[in-house]
Design a protein around this motif. Sequence first.
Motif, short mmCIF file in Angstrom:
data_model
loop_
_atom_site.label_atom_id
_atom_site.label_comp_id
_atom_site.label_asym_id
_atom_site.label_seq_id
_atom_site.Cartn_x
_atom_site.Cartn_y
_atom_site.Cartn_z
N MET A 1 -45.73 -72.07 -23.42
CA MET A 1 -44.64 -71.08 -23.35
C MET A 1 -43.65 -71.32 -24.50
SD MET A 1 -42.09 -70.31 -20.11
CE MET A 1 -43.36 -69.83 -18.96
N THR A 2 -43.23 -70.23 -25.14
CA THR A 2 -42.28 -70.40 -26.24
C THR A 2 -40.88 -70.67 -25.68
OG1 THR A 2 -41.70 -68.06 -26.24
CG2 THR A 2 -43.55 -68.73 -27.65
N HIS A 3 -40.02 -71.17 -26.55
CA HIS A 3 -38.65 -71.46 -26.13
C HIS A 3 -37.97 -70.22 -25.55
CE1 HIS A 3 -34.61 -73.02 -26.09
NE2 HIS A 3 -34.22 -71.96 -26.76
N SER A 4 -38.10 -69.09 -26.27
CA SER A 4 -37.40 -67.89 -25.77
C SER A 4 -38.01 -67.38 -24.46
CB SER A 4 -37.35 -66.80 -26.83
OG SER A 4 -38.65 -66.47 -27.21
N ALA A 5 -39.33 -67.54 -24.28
CA ALA A 5 -39.96 -67.08 -23.04
C ALA A 5 -39.43 -67.86 -21.84
CB ALA A 5 -41.48 -67.22 -23.14
N ARG A 6 -39.05 -69.10 -22.06
CA ARG A 6 -38.54 -69.92 -20.94
C ARG A 6 -37.25 -69.34 -20.35
NH1 ARG A 6 -40.15 -74.34 -24.38
NH2 ARG A 6 -41.97 -75.30 -23.46
N PHE A 7 -36.54 -68.60 -21.17
CA PHE A 7 -35.25 -68.05 -20.71
C PHE A 7 -35.29 -66.53 -20.60
CE2 PHE A 7 -34.37 -72.20 -22.48
CZ PHE A 7 -33.53 -72.75 -21.53
N ASP A 8 -36.50 -65.96 -20.66
CA ASP A 8 -36.65 -64.50 -20.67
C ASP A 8 -36.85 -63.99 -19.24
OD1 ASP A 8 -37.08 -61.89 -21.31
OD2 ASP A 8 -39.07 -62.20 -22.20
N LEU A 9 -36.04 -63.03 -18.84
CA LEU A 9 -36.15 -62.47 -17.48
C LEU A 9 -36.72 -61.05 -17.50
CD1 LEU A 9 -32.75 -63.72 -16.00
CD2 LEU A 9 -35.00 -64.80 -15.87
N THR A 10 -37.32 -60.66 -18.62
CA THR A 10 -37.90 -59.31 -18.73
C THR A 10 -38.94 -59.09 -17.62
OG1 THR A 10 -37.59 -59.39 -21.10
CG2 THR A 10 -39.10 -57.71 -20.27
N GLY A 11 -38.85 -57.94 -16.97
CA GLY A 11 -39.81 -57.61 -15.91
C GLY A 11 -39.38 -58.10 -14.54
N GLN A 12 -38.28 -58.85 -14.49
CA GLN A 12 -37.79 -59.34 -13.20
C GLN A 12 -36.64 -58.45 -12.71
OE1 GLN A 12 -38.03 -63.24 -11.94
NE2 GLN A 12 -38.34 -64.10 -13.97
N LEU A 13 -36.49 -58.44 -11.41
CA LEU A 13 -35.39 -57.69 -10.79
C LEU A 13 -34.50 -58.69 -10.08
CD1 LEU A 13 -34.09 -54.97 -9.96
CD2 LEU A 13 -35.66 -54.93 -8.00
N ALA A 14 -33.21 -58.66 -10.40
CA ALA A 14 -32.25 -59.59 -9.79
C ALA A 14 -31.35 -58.84 -8.81
CB ALA A 14 -31.39 -60.24 -10.87
N LEU A 15 -31.19 -59.39 -7.61
CA LEU A 15 -30.21 -58.88 -6.64
C LEU A 15 -28.97 -59.77 -6.74
CD1 LEU A 15 -29.14 -57.40 -4.11
CD2 LEU A 15 -30.58 -58.92 -2.72
N VAL A 16 -27.84 -59.16 -7.07
CA VAL A 16 -26.58 -59.90 -7.18
C VAL A 16 -25.62 -59.38 -6.13
CG1 VAL A 16 -24.68 -60.59 -8.69
CG2 VAL A 16 -26.95 -60.16 -9.67
N THR A 17 -25.22 -60.23 -5.19
CA THR A 17 -24.22 -59.81 -4.20
C THR A 17 -22.83 -60.10 -4.75
OG1 THR A 17 -24.08 -61.91 -2.99
CG2 THR A 17 -25.84 -60.38 -2.33
N GLY A 18 -21.86 -59.32 -4.28
CA GLY A 18 -20.50 -59.49 -4.81
C GLY A 18 -20.45 -59.15 -6.29
#
Length: 255
Positions: A1-18
């Motif tokens: 895995m490349t360095h940038s891929a380790r911190f890449d959230l592309t394709g993910q969906l985040a639920l943030v409360t508040g």
Amino acid sequence: MTHSARFDLTGQLALVTGASRGIGAALARGLAEAGADVVLAARSHEALEEVAAQVRALGRVATVLVLDVSDSISIDALFSQLAARGLAPTILVNNAGTEQVSPSLAVTESLWDRIVDTNLKGAFFVAQGFARLLAGRPGSIVNLCSLSSEVGIPTAAAYTSSKSGLAGMTRALAAEWAHLGIRVNGLGPGYFETEMTAGFYADSGWRSAMLARLPMRRFGELDDLVGATVFLAAPASAYVTGQVLYVDGGYLASI
Ligand SMILES: NC(=O)c1ccc[n+]([C@@H]2O[C@H](COP(=O)([O-])OP(=O)(O)OC[C@H]3O[C@@H](n4cnc5c(N)ncnc54)[C@H](OP(=O)(O)O)[C@@H]3O)[C@@H](O)[C@H]2O)c1
């Protein structure tokens, strides 16, 4: 895995409360900058729509859902709506929280219940709904802890209890759900200026005493919390679970 891929959230969906203001809004924008689409949840629809516009301006998809985390019916409704829309978050930021300082001799049952039901009970049932919706897929939960997860804050017994409990809950769920591929960690902010802390920041005596107490001699900026959150959500922290990462300018490290 490349360095940038380790911190890449592309394709993910985040639920943030508040996510309608303060830290939650900043983390929603930060997760979007890292590539995630975001579901923004809180009680104030109008304020959520403003944050959603900021997320969309970053090129990500934002969905707004009204949620009262102190009400289990509202939590159930949120997850029903997510399922009905085919939205399946893989990241949960359990950020909704409340505080009202009060001498412990004056704390009422209703004040205690409002704080603990929002900060602790709500976080648990949102985590439970999130884990059920994952249905076997891997996921990452970030619970918003606090300095008071570690130390006692006078006139904040209910808040301190809720945040200490949240750190314990983080460890319990991490241990229980690791085999499901669900990581559960905490983010522990030091002092950040938001609506919740406005009363402290308005007090110049508090500000100068706190700055003298902080090894870094500065307060945190909301942006200081983004890197740690992206790390905890991303593949970079794939082998990290049950930890609370404090972002506090060194407060807990020093006397
Ligand atoms: N600021 C700090 O220095 C600091 C330090 C340590 C930890 N924290 C934690 O960080 C989190 C965010 O705090 P903040 O400073 O950004 O506070 P804030 O500006 O007061 O924001 C709190 C957020 O929680 C939401 N919320 C409150 N009660 C809710 C409920 N019953 N249901 C759903 N959402 C609810 C609010 O939205 P609505 O009013 O629209 O519902 C708002 O979006 C909290 O968990 C807090 O304990 C903050």
